[in-house]
Design an enzyme around this catalytic site. Structure first.
Site, PDB file in Angstrom:
ATOM      1  N   GLU A 154       0.816  -1.218   0.000  1.00  0.00           N
ATOM      2  CA  GLU A 154       0.000   0.000   0.000  1.00  0.00           C
ATOM      3  C   GLU A 154       0.848   1.267   0.000  1.00  0.00           C
ATOM      4  O   GLU A 154       1.798   1.387   0.770  1.00  0.00           O
ATOM      5  CB  GLU A 154      -0.906  -0.002   1.251  1.00  0.00           C
ATOM      6  CG  GLU A 154      -1.847   1.189   1.339  1.00  0.00           C
ATOM      7  CD  GLU A 154      -2.859   1.074   2.469  1.00  0.00           C
ATOM      8  OE1 GLU A 154      -2.557   0.376   3.451  1.00  0.00           O
ATOM      9  OE2 GLU A 154      -3.939   1.687   2.355  1.00  0.00           O
ATOM     10  N   GLU A 248     -12.250   1.571   4.277  1.00  0.00           N
ATOM     11  CA  GLU A 248     -11.438   1.596   5.499  1.00  0.00           C
ATOM     12  C   GLU A 248     -11.697   2.967   6.116  1.00  0.00           C
ATOM     13  O   GLU A 248     -11.011   3.947   5.808  1.00  0.00           O
ATOM     14  CB  GLU A 248      -9.966   1.391   5.138  1.00  0.00           C
ATOM     15  CG  GLU A 248      -9.080   1.280   6.354  1.00  0.00           C
ATOM     16  CD  GLU A 248      -7.619   1.124   5.960  1.00  0.00           C
ATOM     17  OE1 GLU A 248      -7.000   0.164   6.408  1.00  0.00           O
ATOM     18  OE2 GLU A 248      -7.115   1.968   5.190  1.00  0.00           O
TER      19      GLU A 248
HETATM   20  C1  LER Z   1      -3.899   0.813   6.182  1.00  0.00           C
HETATM   21  O1  LER Z   1      -4.606   0.223   5.134  1.00  0.00           O
HETATM   22  C2  LER Z   1      -3.748   2.258   5.962  1.00  0.00           C
HETATM   23  O2  LER Z   1      -4.402   2.831   5.137  1.00  0.00           O
HETATM   24  C3  LER Z   1      -2.774   3.019   6.735  1.00  0.00           C
HETATM   25  O3  LER Z   1      -3.301   4.241   7.118  1.00  0.00           O
HETATM   26  C4  LER Z   1      -2.158   2.247   7.854  1.00  0.00           C
HETATM   27  O4  LER Z   1      -1.958   3.039   8.954  1.00  0.00           O
HETATM   28 MN    MN Z   2      -5.580   1.808   3.655  1.00  0.00          MN
END
Ligand code: LER
Ligand code: MN
Length: 275
Positions: A154, A248
């Protein structure tokens, strides 16, 4: 396109904010099913914690899939990272990650590397830090391949890590690793901070994009801030993205309302785009 929608939950209460029903994963699955989500992604630290969570039974009962396993607690609870300069600690991070890869493999889920990459540069040396990360990740990717698991790395904004903040930096690392089971995870919250154009970043990432997080500019549900999710969905369609779109998001004003708002906004946008 049919959207594969999920939201992020966790087996335990967590200091990491943007999680719905943290510590109540079976309730998360029930609500996901009620609202029309096809999946949930779960923050979990060990296979044992997963086994004791009741998730498998709940997923079966409600016909919900496990979209992703998120590994961040190995770092945020215990401080292990894949780029740690200490080889012993790096190896421990990899062992724990491999355990979670096995959990993902049992469910056809992707394995997320967010903060587990590490947040600091080794000796202020970005190149050396990325080399350490790439080396550890390549070994874990070999293990993941034996389990049929995709690992996704990510891009995360500058306030959370010094390492891999943009889509382009993240693509460069996964291309250096090679193999076809390591991809990129983009998150609209981070892209809103780091990218010149989130939609252009999605298009440039193209087939490397294997998982996708949505949250608005304030990390509330999409539709609660100033990100243009119509543009985001168009970019995803342009690259023929077929993976999960996983919310999220902060549990505000409460977990259930946030879960509802996220799927409602994306469904509304899709309905308008079809007209
Ligand atoms: C996790 O998916 C993310 O987006 C981050 O902000 C982890 O802290
Ligand atoms: Mn994330």
């Amino acid at each position: 396109v049919t959207r594969q929608l999920a939201f992020a939950t966790a087996t335990t209460a967590t200091g990491f904010g943007p999680i719905l029903f943290a510590g109540r994963p079976t309730q998360a699955v029930r609500v996901a099913a009620e609202l029309g989500y096809g999946g949930v992604e779960v923050h979990v630290k060990t296979p044992r914690e997963y086994a004791e969570s009741g998730l498998d039974e709940a997923l079966r009962e409600h016909g919900v899939r496990l979209a992703a396993v998120a590994s961040g607690r190995i770092f945020s609870d215990d401080g292990y990272s894949l780029s740690d300069p200490d080889p012993e600690r790096r190896a421990e991070a990899a062992r724990r990650l491999n355990d979670l890869i096995d959990v993902a493999g049992e469910h056809g889920a992707v394995l997320i590397i967010g903060l587990l990459r590490g947040v600091r540069l080794v000796d202020d040396d970005a190149e050396r830090t990325v080399d350490l990360l790439a080396e550890t990740l390549a070994a874990c990717a070999d293990h993941a391949a034996t389990r049929g698991v995709d690992i996704v790395l990510e891009a995360i904004n500058r306030y959370e890590t010094k390492l891999l903040q943009t889509a382009a930096e993240t693509v460069a690392v996964i291309e250096s690793i090679g193999g076809d089971n390591v991809g990129v995870l983009l998150d609209t919250f981070h892209m809103n901070i780091e990218e010149v154009s989130p939609a252009a970043a999605i298009r440039a990432t193209g087939p490397h994009l294997r998982h996708f997080h949505v949250a608005d500019s304030n990390r509330w549900a999409p539709g609660s801030g100033h990100i243009d999710f119509g543009e985001i969905l168009t970019a995803l369609d342009d690259i023929e993205y077929e993976g999960w779109i996983s919310a999220e998001i902060l549990p505000l004003p409460d977990d259930g309302s946030a879960a509802h708002a996220a799927i409602a906004h994306i469904s509304d946008l899709d309905a308008h785009r079809r007209q």
